[in-house]
Motif scaffolding. Structure first.
Motif, PDB file in Angstrom:
ATOM      1  N   ALA A  90     -22.721   4.923 -14.315  1.00 58.34           N
ATOM      2  CA  ALA A  90     -22.693   6.326 -13.905  1.00 58.34           C
ATOM      3  C   ALA A  90     -22.354   6.455 -12.422  1.00 58.34           C
ATOM      4  O   ALA A  90     -21.557   7.314 -12.024  1.00 58.34           O
ATOM      5  N   TYR A  91     -22.959   5.592 -11.598  1.00 58.54           N
ATOM      6  CA  TYR A  91     -22.677   5.668 -10.164  1.00 58.54           C
ATOM      7  C   TYR A  91     -21.228   5.279  -9.880  1.00 58.54           C
ATOM      8  O   TYR A  91     -20.554   5.901  -9.046  1.00 58.54           O
ATOM      9  N   ALA A  92     -20.728   4.244 -10.594  1.00 61.04           N
ATOM     10  CA  ALA A  92     -19.349   3.800 -10.382  1.00 61.04           C
ATOM     11  C   ALA A  92     -18.354   4.894 -10.764  1.00 61.04           C
ATOM     12  O   ALA A  92     -17.347   5.107 -10.070  1.00 61.04           O
ATOM     13  N   GLU A  93     -18.607   5.606 -11.866  1.00 62.06           N
ATOM     14  CA  GLU A  93     -17.711   6.684 -12.284  1.00 62.06           C
ATOM     15  C   GLU A  93     -17.687   7.793 -11.229  1.00 62.06           C
ATOM     16  O   GLU A  93     -16.624   8.344 -10.924  1.00 62.06           O
ATOM     17  N   GLU A  94     -18.832   8.106 -10.678  1.00 64.85           N
ATOM     18  CA  GLU A  94     -18.877   9.133  -9.620  1.00 64.85           C
ATOM     19  C   GLU A  94     -18.116   8.651  -8.387  1.00 64.85           C
ATOM     20  O   GLU A  94     -17.393   9.417  -7.742  1.00 64.85           O
ATOM     21  N   TRP A  95     -18.291   7.380  -8.029  1.00 63.26           N
ATOM     22  CA  TRP A  95     -17.594   6.812  -6.865  1.00 63.26           C
ATOM     23  C   TRP A  95     -16.082   6.875  -7.073  1.00 63.26           C
ATOM     24  O   TRP A  95     -15.338   7.254  -6.159  1.00 63.26           O
ATOM     25  N   LEU A  96     -15.627   6.535  -8.269  1.00 64.17           N
ATOM     26  CA  LEU A  96     -14.192   6.584  -8.556  1.00 64.17           C
ATOM     27  C   LEU A  96     -13.651   8.002  -8.446  1.00 64.17           C
ATOM     28  O   LEU A  96     -12.540   8.216  -7.945  1.00 64.17           O
ATOM     29  N   SER A  97     -14.421   8.969  -8.929  1.00 66.46           N
ATOM     30  CA  SER A  97     -13.946  10.361  -8.920  1.00 66.46           C
ATOM     31  C   SER A  97     -13.818  10.924  -7.514  1.00 66.46           C
ATOM     32  O   SER A  97     -13.099  11.908  -7.307  1.00 66.46           O
ATOM     33  N   GLN A  98     -14.486  10.305  -6.551  1.00 69.52           N
ATOM     34  CA  GLN A  98     -14.461  10.825  -5.181  1.00 69.52           C
ATOM     35  C   GLN A  98     -13.452  10.113  -4.293  1.00 69.52           C
ATOM     36  O   GLN A  98     -13.273  10.497  -3.136  1.00 69.52           O
ATOM     37  N   LEU A  99     -12.781   9.078  -4.806  1.00 69.79           N
ATOM     38  CA  LEU A  99     -11.785   8.383  -3.999  1.00 69.79           C
ATOM     39  C   LEU A  99     -10.574   9.287  -3.791  1.00 69.79           C
ATOM     40  O   LEU A  99     -10.070   9.894  -4.726  1.00 69.79           O
ATOM     41  N   VAL A 100     -10.100   9.361  -2.564  1.00 74.12           N
ATOM     42  CA  VAL A 100      -8.962  10.232  -2.261  1.00 74.12           C
ATOM     43  C   VAL A 100      -7.793   9.468  -1.649  1.00 74.12           C
ATOM     44  O   VAL A 100      -6.640   9.859  -1.813  1.00 74.12           O
ATOM     45  N   LYS A 101      -8.057   8.351  -0.979  1.00 72.33           N
ATOM     46  CA  LYS A 101      -6.987   7.656  -0.268  1.00 72.33           C
ATOM     47  C   LYS A 101      -6.108   6.797  -1.173  1.00 72.33           C
ATOM     48  O   LYS A 101      -4.885   6.823  -1.041  1.00 72.33           O
ATOM     49  N   PRO A 102      -6.687   6.023  -2.123  1.00 69.32           N
ATOM     50  CA  PRO A 102      -5.820   5.132  -2.908  1.00 69.32           C
ATOM     51  C   PRO A 102      -4.853   5.902  -3.792  1.00 69.32           C
ATOM     52  O   PRO A 102      -5.076   7.054  -4.170  1.00 69.32           O
ATOM     53  N   HIS A 103      -3.762   5.224  -4.136  1.00 75.76           N
ATOM     54  CA  HIS A 103      -2.787   5.753  -5.088  1.00 75.76           C
ATOM     55  C   HIS A 103      -3.470   5.923  -6.446  1.00 75.76           C
ATOM     56  O   HIS A 103      -4.346   5.138  -6.811  1.00 75.76           O
ATOM     57  N   PRO A 104      -3.132   6.959  -7.217  1.00 76.90           N
ATOM     58  CA  PRO A 104      -3.762   7.145  -8.535  1.00 76.90           C
ATOM     59  C   PRO A 104      -3.675   5.915  -9.427  1.00 76.90           C
ATOM     60  O   PRO A 104      -4.606   5.635 -10.190  1.00 76.90           O
ATOM     61  N   GLU A 105      -2.584   5.162  -9.337  1.00 79.85           N
ATOM     62  CA  GLU A 105      -2.459   3.956 -10.155  1.00 79.85           C
ATOM     63  C   GLU A 105      -3.459   2.898  -9.695  1.00 79.85           C
ATOM     64  O   GLU A 105      -3.989   2.135 -10.498  1.00 79.85           O
ATOM     65  N   THR A 106      -3.737   2.859  -8.384  1.00 78.77           N
ATOM     66  CA  THR A 106      -4.739   1.923  -7.874  1.00 78.77           C
ATOM     67  C   THR A 106      -6.116   2.272  -8.411  1.00 78.77           C
ATOM     68  O   THR A 106      -6.885   1.392  -8.812  1.00 78.77           O
ATOM     69  N   VAL A 107      -6.439   3.555  -8.430  1.00 78.98           N
ATOM     70  CA  VAL A 107      -7.731   3.984  -8.976  1.00 78.98           C
ATOM     71  C   VAL A 107      -7.829   3.617 -10.447  1.00 78.98           C
ATOM     72  O   VAL A 107      -8.879   3.179 -10.932  1.00 78.98           O
ATOM     73  N   ARG A 108      -6.727   3.783 -11.184  1.00 77.79           N
ATOM     74  CA  ARG A 108      -6.730   3.418 -12.603  1.00 77.79           C
ATOM     75  C   ARG A 108      -7.014   1.935 -12.776  1.00 77.79           C
ATOM     76  O   ARG A 108      -7.757   1.518 -13.675  1.00 77.79           O
ATOM     77  N   LYS A 109      -6.434   1.094 -11.907  1.00 78.27           N
ATOM     78  CA  LYS A 109      -6.665  -0.347 -11.989  1.00 78.27           C
ATOM     79  C   LYS A 109      -8.128  -0.683 -11.674  1.00 78.27           C
ATOM     80  O   LYS A 109      -8.713  -1.577 -12.298  1.00 78.27           O
ATOM     81  N   TYR A 110      -8.704   0.009 -10.693  1.00 76.43           N
ATOM     82  CA  TYR A 110     -10.129  -0.207 -10.405  1.00 76.43           C
ATOM     83  C   TYR A 110     -10.960   0.069 -11.653  1.00 76.43           C
ATOM     84  O   TYR A 110     -11.845  -0.719 -12.021  1.00 76.43           O
ATOM     85  N   ARG A 111     -10.684   1.214 -12.299  1.00 76.74           N
ATOM     86  CA  ARG A 111     -11.455   1.586 -13.491  1.00 76.74           C
ATOM     87  C   ARG A 111     -11.247   0.560 -14.600  1.00 76.74           C
ATOM     88  O   ARG A 111     -12.192   0.188 -15.300  1.00 76.74           O
ATOM     89  N   GLU A 112     -10.028   0.104 -14.794  1.00 75.40           N
ATOM     90  CA  GLU A 112      -9.745  -0.878 -15.843  1.00 75.40           C
ATOM     91  C   GLU A 112     -10.495  -2.179 -15.586  1.00 75.40           C
ATOM     92  O   GLU A 112     -11.055  -2.779 -16.511  1.00 75.40           O
ATOM     93  N   ARG A 113     -10.537  -2.621 -14.323  1.00 75.67           N
ATOM     94  CA  ARG A 113     -11.251  -3.854 -13.997  1.00 75.67           C
ATOM     95  C   ARG A 113     -12.752  -3.695 -14.223  1.00 75.67           C
ATOM     96  O   ARG A 113     -13.411  -4.605 -14.718  1.00 75.67           O
ATOM     97  N   LEU A 114     -13.280  -2.542 -13.855  1.00 69.65           N
ATOM     98  CA  LEU A 114     -14.701  -2.300 -14.091  1.00 69.65           C
ATOM     99  C   LEU A 114     -15.006  -2.297 -15.586  1.00 69.65           C
ATOM    100  O   LEU A 114     -15.997  -2.892 -16.031  1.00 69.65           O
ATOM    101  N   GLU A 115     -14.166  -1.623 -16.375  1.00 69.78           N
ATOM    102  CA  GLU A 115     -14.378  -1.561 -17.820  1.00 69.78           C
ATOM    103  C   GLU A 115     -14.308  -2.951 -18.448  1.00 69.78           C
ATOM    104  O   GLU A 115     -15.076  -3.272 -19.354  1.00 69.78           O
ATOM    105  N   LYS A 116     -13.405  -3.760 -17.964  1.00 74.23           N
ATOM    106  CA  LYS A 116     -13.180  -5.064 -18.594  1.00 74.23           C
ATOM    107  C   LYS A 116     -14.148  -6.132 -18.115  1.00 74.23           C
ATOM    108  O   LYS A 116     -14.657  -6.932 -18.920  1.00 74.23           O
ATOM    109  N   HIS A 117     -14.430  -6.166 -16.811  1.00 74.86           N
ATOM    110  CA  HIS A 117     -15.150  -7.308 -16.250  1.00 74.86           C
ATOM    111  C   HIS A 117     -16.565  -7.014 -15.750  1.00 74.86           C
ATOM    112  O   HIS A 117     -17.331  -7.960 -15.532  1.00 74.86           O
TER     113      HIS A 117
END
Length: 409
Positions: A90-117
């Protein structure tokens, strides 16, 4: 561990991804098919975390796979929590939703890595209760699963550590911090042998590789020749437009890149970082080849790229890798190349060559498009055997062994 197989139907037009595993690790085979590779990877992580068993109904619902529930099995009702507990997920999802600087594709990769690993092991744990021991054991589990130290460092450095750092800070409205300390502070990466990337170390090895490439497909080989001689990344060389080529100066400029966004390859009008904007010199032979391709592009209306796939568009990495690349290293080894090359190894080969030939560090960093020369030297420059013969001559002259052995004979 579970495996992922790529399957193609209808003459290769439709691609599916199948996760398969032996039940319990040694029992009968079980499997599940998916339309998208990212879903297959998420499901595989659940199977691995479940000891090579199919996820439970609760896990399927929790991770977004409710459609895989067996027939007649209703989705389990979520238990009423005694009190709200802030989980790592829950905290990680909130943290991801508040990121503004990275490229949207970078944020997607962060989420994918969290989901997988990360989420399969830590997602349901209260973030305030996660200990240093748990994080050490999590890291080691990734290492035991075959991930390299660099991959683990990327996962923890890009997502896990920043999440814990954020949890140690007070909230925006002055709420107390979720944690009092970061369990990743001072935690070393798991030990293990560093896999040294194979590179081309000599003109003979480069010749064997290029001969194999041109034997497989001259069109693809031209792209690989340009990549090897410039050190460009895949997204830079595959999206190179004719307008970026200067025939007079024998250079190419990086003005756009090919990047995968939401499972699709798209051309973006600018590199990822300011260091990505750079001008790279070409040798005479490569400059002629690129100039000829630019001239051909000018005669073909609608052609936007120097290197094009058979249908005239840019090369998609998956198509190039599957249909061209995999054949080239095998043929090169048959011809005598003692290496197991990867496509990114061509970039490593050039930067290592330039470093061993004494190109100054600033120029080397610029060629690589890196923000720091430390990245260039620590990651991309490898040890070679080119110094062995000069060392033999110098040390032999110092010791005078040849004269001693000649006198003794």
């Amino acid at each position: 561990m579970a495996q992922i197989e790529k399957r193609q139907y209808e003459g290769g037009k439709v691609t599916r991804w199948r996760v398969k595993w032996r039940i319990g690790g040694t029992g009968k085979w079980d499997g599940q098919q998916f339309d998208y590779q990212v879903d297959a990877k998420r499901f595989k992580a659940l199977v691995d975390a479940n000891g090579n068993h199919r996820p439970t109904p609760e896990q399927l619902v929790e991770h977004g796979f409710a459609e895989l529930l067996p027939a007649g099995v209703a989705a389990p009702a979520a238990p009423e929590p005694a009190e709200a507990v802030l989980t790592f997920r829950a905290y990680a999802e909130e943290w991801l939703s508040q990121l503004v600087k990275p490229h949207p594709e970078t944020v997607r990769k962060y989420r994918e890595r969290l989901e997988k690993h990360v989420f399969p092991r830590l997602g349901d744990r209260p973030i305030a209760e996660i200990t240093r021991r748990e994080m050490r054991e999590w890291q080691q589990s990734l290492r035991d699963a075959g991930l390299s130290a660099k991959t683990i460092a990327n996962i923890r450095g890009e997502a896990v550590v920043p999440i814990f750092k954020a949890a140690c800070r007070p909230g925006e409205d002055g709420e107390p911090a979720v944690r009092t300390s970061n369990p990743m502070d001072g935690l070393p990466l798991p030990e293990g042998p560093r896999a040294e990337r194979d590179i081309l170390e000599s003109p003979d090895e480069a010749r064997l590789f290029l001969e194999a490439a041109y034997a497989v497909d001259p069109e693809a080989a031209d792209l690989l020749l340009c990549k090897l001689s410039t050190g460009l990344r895949w997204g830079e060389v595959s999206a190179l437009p004719p307008r970026a080529v200067s025939v007079a100066r024998s250079t190419v400029s990086i003005v756009q890149v090919l990047r995968k966004v939401n499972r699709r390859w798209v051309v973006e009008p600018k590199p990822k970082t300011k260091q990505g904007y750079r001008e790279v010199p070409l040798t005479a032979a490569v400059a002629r080849m690129v100039a000829e391709r630019c001239a051909a592009a000018s005669r073909e209306p609608g052609r936007q790229f120097v290197f094009v796939a058979p249908r005239g568009n840019h090369w998609r990495y998956e198509d190039f890798y599957t249909d061209r690349w995999v054949k080239i290293p095998d043929l090169a080894r048959e011809k005598g190349l003692p290496r197991r090359m990867t496509m990114h190894g061509l970039r490593h080969s050039l930067l290592t060559l330039l470093a061993t030939e004494g190109v100054d560090l600033a120029a080397l960093r610029t060629m690589a498009g890196h923000a720091s020369v430390t990245t260039t030297m620590n990651v991309y420059v490898h040890a070679t055997r080119r110094h062995h013969e000069p060392v033999r001559q110098i040390v032999g002259g110092f010791l005078g062994v040849d004269e001693l052995t000649a006198a003794g004979g």
